[in-house]
Design an enzyme around this catalytic site. Structure first.
Site, PDB file in Angstrom:
ATOM      1  N   PHE A 129       6.385  -2.172   4.781  1.00  0.00           N
ATOM      2  CA  PHE A 129       7.759  -2.424   5.245  1.00  0.00           C
ATOM      3  C   PHE A 129       8.700  -1.252   4.989  1.00  0.00           C
ATOM      4  O   PHE A 129       9.735  -1.140   5.638  1.00  0.00           O
ATOM      5  CB  PHE A 129       8.328  -3.692   4.576  1.00  0.00           C
ATOM      6  CG  PHE A 129       8.858  -3.470   3.179  1.00  0.00           C
ATOM      7  CD1 PHE A 129      10.148  -2.992   2.979  1.00  0.00           C
ATOM      8  CD2 PHE A 129       8.070  -3.709   2.057  1.00  0.00           C
ATOM      9  CE1 PHE A 129      10.641  -2.760   1.701  1.00  0.00           C
ATOM     10  CE2 PHE A 129       8.549  -3.483   0.779  1.00  0.00           C
ATOM     11  CZ  PHE A 129       9.832  -3.006   0.598  1.00  0.00           C
TER      12      PHE A 129
ATOM     13  N   LYS B 251      -0.622  -2.447  13.349  1.00  0.00           N
ATOM     14  CA  LYS B 251      -0.141  -3.717  12.773  1.00  0.00           C
ATOM     15  C   LYS B 251       0.949  -3.363  11.766  1.00  0.00           C
ATOM     16  O   LYS B 251       0.676  -3.032  10.611  1.00  0.00           O
ATOM     17  CB  LYS B 251      -1.311  -4.446  12.083  1.00  0.00           C
ATOM     18  CG  LYS B 251      -1.193  -5.968  12.005  1.00  0.00           C
ATOM     19  CD  LYS B 251       0.029  -6.471  11.283  1.00  0.00           C
ATOM     20  CE  LYS B 251      -0.075  -6.397   9.784  1.00  0.00           C
ATOM     21  NZ  LYS B 251       1.206  -6.760   9.104  1.00  0.00           N
TER      22      LYS B 251
ATOM     23  N   GLU C 285       5.309  -7.275   8.790  1.00  0.00           N
ATOM     24  CA  GLU C 285       5.970  -8.427   9.412  1.00  0.00           C
ATOM     25  C   GLU C 285       7.429  -8.557   8.956  1.00  0.00           C
ATOM     26  O   GLU C 285       8.192  -9.337   9.506  1.00  0.00           O
ATOM     27  CB  GLU C 285       5.189  -9.721   9.107  1.00  0.00           C
ATOM     28  CG  GLU C 285       5.151 -10.151   7.640  1.00  0.00           C
ATOM     29  CD  GLU C 285       4.102  -9.409   6.785  1.00  0.00           C
ATOM     30  OE1 GLU C 285       3.768  -8.256   7.105  1.00  0.00           O
ATOM     31  OE2 GLU C 285       3.660 -10.005   5.785  1.00  0.00           O
TER      32      GLU C 285
ATOM     33  N   SER D 156       0.610  -1.679  -0.807  1.00  0.00           N
ATOM     34  CA  SER D 156       0.473  -1.796  -2.262  1.00  0.00           C
ATOM     35  C   SER D 156      -0.986  -1.586  -2.681  1.00  0.00           C
ATOM     36  O   SER D 156      -1.908  -1.766  -1.881  1.00  0.00           O
ATOM     37  CB  SER D 156       0.961  -3.170  -2.696  1.00  0.00           C
ATOM     38  OG  SER D 156       0.194  -4.161  -2.035  1.00  0.00           O
TER      39      SER D 156
ATOM     40  N   CYS E 173       7.613   4.942  -1.812  1.00  0.00           N
ATOM     41  CA  CYS E 173       6.405   5.195  -2.614  1.00  0.00           C
ATOM     42  C   CYS E 173       6.530   6.511  -3.367  1.00  0.00           C
ATOM     43  O   CYS E 173       5.753   6.782  -4.268  1.00  0.00           O
ATOM     44  CB  CYS E 173       5.177   5.217  -1.735  1.00  0.00           C
ATOM     45  SG  CYS E 173       5.216   6.586  -0.599  1.00  0.00           S
TER      46      CYS E 173
ATOM     47  N   GLU F 197       4.473  -1.397 -10.834  1.00  0.00           N
ATOM     48  CA  GLU F 197       5.281  -0.788  -9.768  1.00  0.00           C
ATOM     49  C   GLU F 197       6.360  -1.812  -9.406  1.00  0.00           C
ATOM     50  O   GLU F 197       6.057  -2.866  -8.833  1.00  0.00           O
ATOM     51  CB  GLU F 197       4.431  -0.465  -8.527  1.00  0.00           C
ATOM     52  CG  GLU F 197       5.271   0.218  -7.464  1.00  0.00           C
ATOM     53  CD  GLU F 197       4.571   0.414  -6.123  1.00  0.00           C
ATOM     54  OE1 GLU F 197       3.741  -0.430  -5.739  1.00  0.00           O
ATOM     55  OE2 GLU F 197       4.893   1.400  -5.448  1.00  0.00           O
TER      56      GLU F 197
HETATM   57  P1  NAD Z   1       1.924  -4.674   1.197  1.00  0.00           P
HETATM   58  O1  NAD Z   1       0.671  -4.199   0.564  1.00  0.00           O
HETATM   59  O2  NAD Z   1       2.451  -5.995   0.818  1.00  0.00           O
HETATM   60  O3  NAD Z   1       1.753  -4.726   2.797  1.00  0.00           O
HETATM   61  C1  NAD Z   1       1.240  -3.626   3.523  1.00  0.00           C
HETATM   62  C2  NAD Z   1       0.579  -4.148   4.789  1.00  0.00           C
HETATM   63  O4  NAD Z   1      -0.512  -5.002   4.409  1.00  0.00           O
HETATM   64  C3  NAD Z   1       1.501  -4.977   5.666  1.00  0.00           C
HETATM   65  O5  NAD Z   1       1.262  -4.666   7.023  1.00  0.00           O
HETATM   66  C4  NAD Z   1       1.114  -6.422   5.329  1.00  0.00           C
HETATM   67  O6  NAD Z   1       1.294  -7.296   6.412  1.00  0.00           O
HETATM   68  C5  NAD Z   1      -0.356  -6.286   4.982  1.00  0.00           C
HETATM   69  N1  NAD Z   1      -0.791  -7.292   3.988  1.00  0.00           N
HETATM   70  C6  NAD Z   1      -0.034  -7.838   2.991  1.00  0.00           C
HETATM   71  N2  NAD Z   1      -0.773  -8.706   2.268  1.00  0.00           N
HETATM   72  C7  NAD Z   1      -2.019  -8.695   2.809  1.00  0.00           C
HETATM   73  C8  NAD Z   1      -3.232  -9.373   2.486  1.00  0.00           C
HETATM   74  N3  NAD Z   1      -3.311 -10.248   1.476  1.00  0.00           N
HETATM   75  N4  NAD Z   1      -4.328  -9.118   3.238  1.00  0.00           N
HETATM   76  C9  NAD Z   1      -4.269  -8.248   4.263  1.00  0.00           C
HETATM   77  N5  NAD Z   1      -3.150  -7.589   4.613  1.00  0.00           N
HETATM   78  C10 NAD Z   1      -2.032  -7.788   3.895  1.00  0.00           C
HETATM   79  O7  NAD Z   1       3.013  -3.520   0.968  1.00  0.00           O
HETATM   80  P2  NAD Z   1       4.574  -3.572   1.313  1.00  0.00           P
HETATM   81  O8  NAD Z   1       5.247  -4.469   0.350  1.00  0.00           O
HETATM   82  O9  NAD Z   1       4.774  -3.780   2.759  1.00  0.00           O
HETATM   83  O10 NAD Z   1       4.963  -2.052   1.011  1.00  0.00           O
HETATM   84  C11 NAD Z   1       5.281  -1.574  -0.266  1.00  0.00           C
HETATM   85  C12 NAD Z   1       4.082  -0.962  -0.938  1.00  0.00           C
HETATM   86  O11 NAD Z   1       3.566   0.101  -0.136  1.00  0.00           O
HETATM   87  C13 NAD Z   1       4.418  -0.328  -2.272  1.00  0.00           C
HETATM   88  O12 NAD Z   1       3.376  -0.623  -3.173  1.00  0.00           O
HETATM   89  C14 NAD Z   1       4.471   1.157  -1.972  1.00  0.00           C
HETATM   90  O13 NAD Z   1       4.207   2.001  -3.061  1.00  0.00           O
HETATM   91  C15 NAD Z   1       3.394   1.269  -0.951  1.00  0.00           C
HETATM   92  N6  NAD Z   1       3.562   2.456  -0.148  1.00  0.00           N
HETATM   93  C16 NAD Z   1       2.712   3.487  -0.385  1.00  0.00           C
HETATM   94  C17 NAD Z   1       2.856   4.658   0.336  1.00  0.00           C
HETATM   95  C18 NAD Z   1       1.935   5.804   0.097  1.00  0.00           C
HETATM   96  O14 NAD Z   1       1.978   6.739   0.871  1.00  0.00           O
HETATM   97  N7  NAD Z   1       1.096   5.781  -0.919  1.00  0.00           N
HETATM   98  C19 NAD Z   1       3.859   4.776   1.305  1.00  0.00           C
HETATM   99  C20 NAD Z   1       4.703   3.693   1.533  1.00  0.00           C
HETATM  100  C21 NAD Z   1       4.541   2.528   0.788  1.00  0.00           C
END
Ligand code: NAD
Length: 498
Positions: free
Chosen positions: A152, A176, A179, A229, A284, A383
């Site tokens: 997000f 994808k 959401e 994450s 991040c 985090e």
């Molecule tokens: P998230 O892991 O909750 O979601 C990321 C994606 O995975 C979304 O599209 C979501 O719909 C999907 N998802 C969520 N739960 C899932 C599940 N149980 N099974 C399958 N798919 C699932 O992350 P977020 O809250 O959207 O974003 C924040 C996180 O992203 C933070 O941890 C941040 O550090 C990380 N991030 C990392 C970088 C990097 O380059 N390392 C960059 C941006 C964000």
């Protein structure tokens, strides 16, 4: 009551009009109200997007490099023309202030510009006469249908880290997005269509685990680029590779900024505030731990504290920090304030007391500063992904490096010092993928690649830049022998072999 706007999938060059069986709410984080709804894809809808991509891939893989770069140049022009509109879309669903959203799109433009150079990027090697009359050369071919799953916090930039390079390399994509803020991805797909990208080369499906799992399992999908994450990144990497795909899965972070005693403390305090609280800490590459080395702790904490008082939080045009993305996330972040106090850290600035220029129902939390944080406290180990900055004090440089290297994350880090030798030693010794020297958020420019170490990245390919081209192509090496025409019996005037 009017029905909220429905954000639809984008499949085969148009909006998908079927009524969704499941939907999710998308909020305006500045008011706390539901602003729209987003369709959640079923397995059969993901399959429709993958089929559309597979069909488009059959011809797009043979589109000339000139044609691919023409589309990319046109897309770059359209994105640049309409970046203000996209920044508004990002801000409305994510909550980051419009100027910050504009910065996100500027970085995204750099990735598009990199992909415009695809004819140069896909040049292979050629060795004439590796053996007598034997030539050897390499070619880079697309992998096929690729899935991009994004978080997000950068709803425009992260998709654009991957999509331009993937399609410039000749692949077809199913994106994808998160959401929580899905509209930016649809806007990007519409702009690509306007730029002349054939239908089906870029598809967008919205949703949750159902959509992600189908992409991970679908036999036609050959590669997955994921950002999110750490627990989900690990799951995506393990599931995707178990299904025979190449996967790059970028995970979470806990970024340390080490401040040595000789550092310019005003520069360091400015950096800590902008890198800790920009985008409400939902980056991040945000700094979440300041490591104060030696005697600098008291002065540094006092300088950060006084700057926090000036941070304008709210939804007005002059505001520098917006709300958190959802109420659930704001409550989780806020719970760390009590956890930190209970664990014995000093709460220097409590974000709950910060003045807010906005609707009281928005998902607000002001900048928070903890001092004397211990590495066993959850405010250090977890985090938090919000505007919470922890100061940890160490006696020495060695102790600081040991702390950073023991952390399970290794995304970004920074050192603040005026000693070039110390900085050079730090860049050599630190176990982190992206290192800043007097630069708090060292996001690599588009012609390098972005990626962390340890639990911040699963897989070996970083995002965008040269690693992106490598990830989205398969190499082929051709070894060819052509006899001189004299051997075929037709005399074209070549001398006889000797
Ligand atoms: P998230 O892991 O909750 O979601 C990321 C994606 O995975 C979304 O599209 C979501 O719909 C999907 N998802 C969520 N739960 C899932 C599940 N149980 N099974 C399958 N798919 C699932 O992350 P977020 O809250 O959207 O974003 C924040 C996180 O992203 C933070 O941890 C941040 O550090 C990380 N991030 C990392 C970088 C990097 O380059 N390392 C960059 C941006 C964000």
């Amino acid at each position: 009551m009017t029905k909220p706007r429905m954000i639809k999938h984008w499949i085969n060059g148009k909006h998908w009009e079927d009524t969704p069986s499941r939907v999710g709410d998308v909020y305006d984080p500045t008011t706390g109200k539901v602003a729209s709804q987003v369709a959640f894809a079923s397995v059969s809808e993901v399959d429709a997007a993958v089929s559309s991509a597979a069909e488009a891939f059959a011809s797009w893989r043979n589109a000339s490099l000139a044609q691919r770069s023409t589309v990319m140049f046109k897309f770059r022009e359209l994105l640049n023309d309409r970046k203000g509109e996209l920044a508004e879309i990002v801000s409305a669903e994510h909550g980051k202030v419009v100027s910050d959203a504009g910065g996100e799109i500027q970085r995204a433009l750099e990735s598009v510009e990199y992909a415009c150079g695809i004819p140069q990027l896909l040049k292979g090697g050629f060795s004439e006469n590796a053996s007598t009359r034997v030539d050897v050369y390499s070619i880079q071919q697309p992998v096929g249908v690729v899935g991009v799953i994004s978080p997000f916090n950068f709803p425009a930039m992260v998709p654009l880290w991957f999509v331009p390079t993937a399609i410039a390399c000749g692949n077809a994509v199913v994106l994808k997005p998160s959401e929580k803020d899905p509209s930016a991805a649809v806007f990007i797909a519409e702009l690509f269509a306007e730029a002349g990208l054939p239908d089906g080369v870029l598809n967008v499906v919205h949703g949750d685990k159902v959509a992600v799992d189908r992409l991970l399992e679908h036999p036609t999908v050959k590669a997955i680029s994921f950002v999110g994450s750490t627990p989900i990144a690990r799951y995506v990497y393990e599931t995707g590779t178990a299904h025979g795909k190449r996967v790059q899965a970028l995970g979470g972070a806990k970024n340390h900024m080490v401040v040595l005693p000789d550092a310019d403390l005003d520069l360091a305090a400015d950096a800590a505030v902008s890198a800790g609280f920009g985008s409400a800490g939902e980056r991040c590459m945000a700094i979440s731990v300041v490591v104060a080395v030696g005697s600098v702790g008291d002065e540094l904490v006092s300088k950060i504290k006084s700057r926090i008082a000036d941070v304008k939080v709210g939804s007005g045009p002059s505001c520098e920090m917006g709300p958190l993305v959802t109420g659930v996330h704001r409550d989780k972040v806020t719970s760390y304030l009590d956890a930190g106090v209970a664990a014995g850290a000093s709460l220097v600035v409590d974000g709950r007391d910060h003045p807010i220029d906005g609707d009281a129902e928005g998902f607000w939390l002001g900048p928070t500063l903890f001092d004397h944080v211990g590495t066993d406290m959850t405010i250090y180990t977890d985090e938090i992904f919000g505007p919470v900055l922890s100061v940890v004090r160490t006696e020495s440089y060695d102790e600081a490096v040991e702390m950073v290297n023991s952390n399970r994350y290794g995304n970004g880090t920074a050192i603040f010092t005026n000693d070039g030798g110390a900085a050079r030693r730090f860049q050599n010794e630190i176990e982190v993928g992206m290192v800043g020297v007097n630069v708090p958020i060292p996001v690599p420019v588009a012609y390098y690649s972005f990626g962390g170490w340890k639990e911040s990245l699963f897989g070996d390919a970083h995002a965008y830049g040269p690693h992106g081209v490598h990830f989205f192509t398969r190499s082929k090496v051709v070894t060819s022998r052509w006899l001189d025409p004299s051997h075929g019996g037709v005399n074209l005037g070549f001398p006889q072999n000797t």
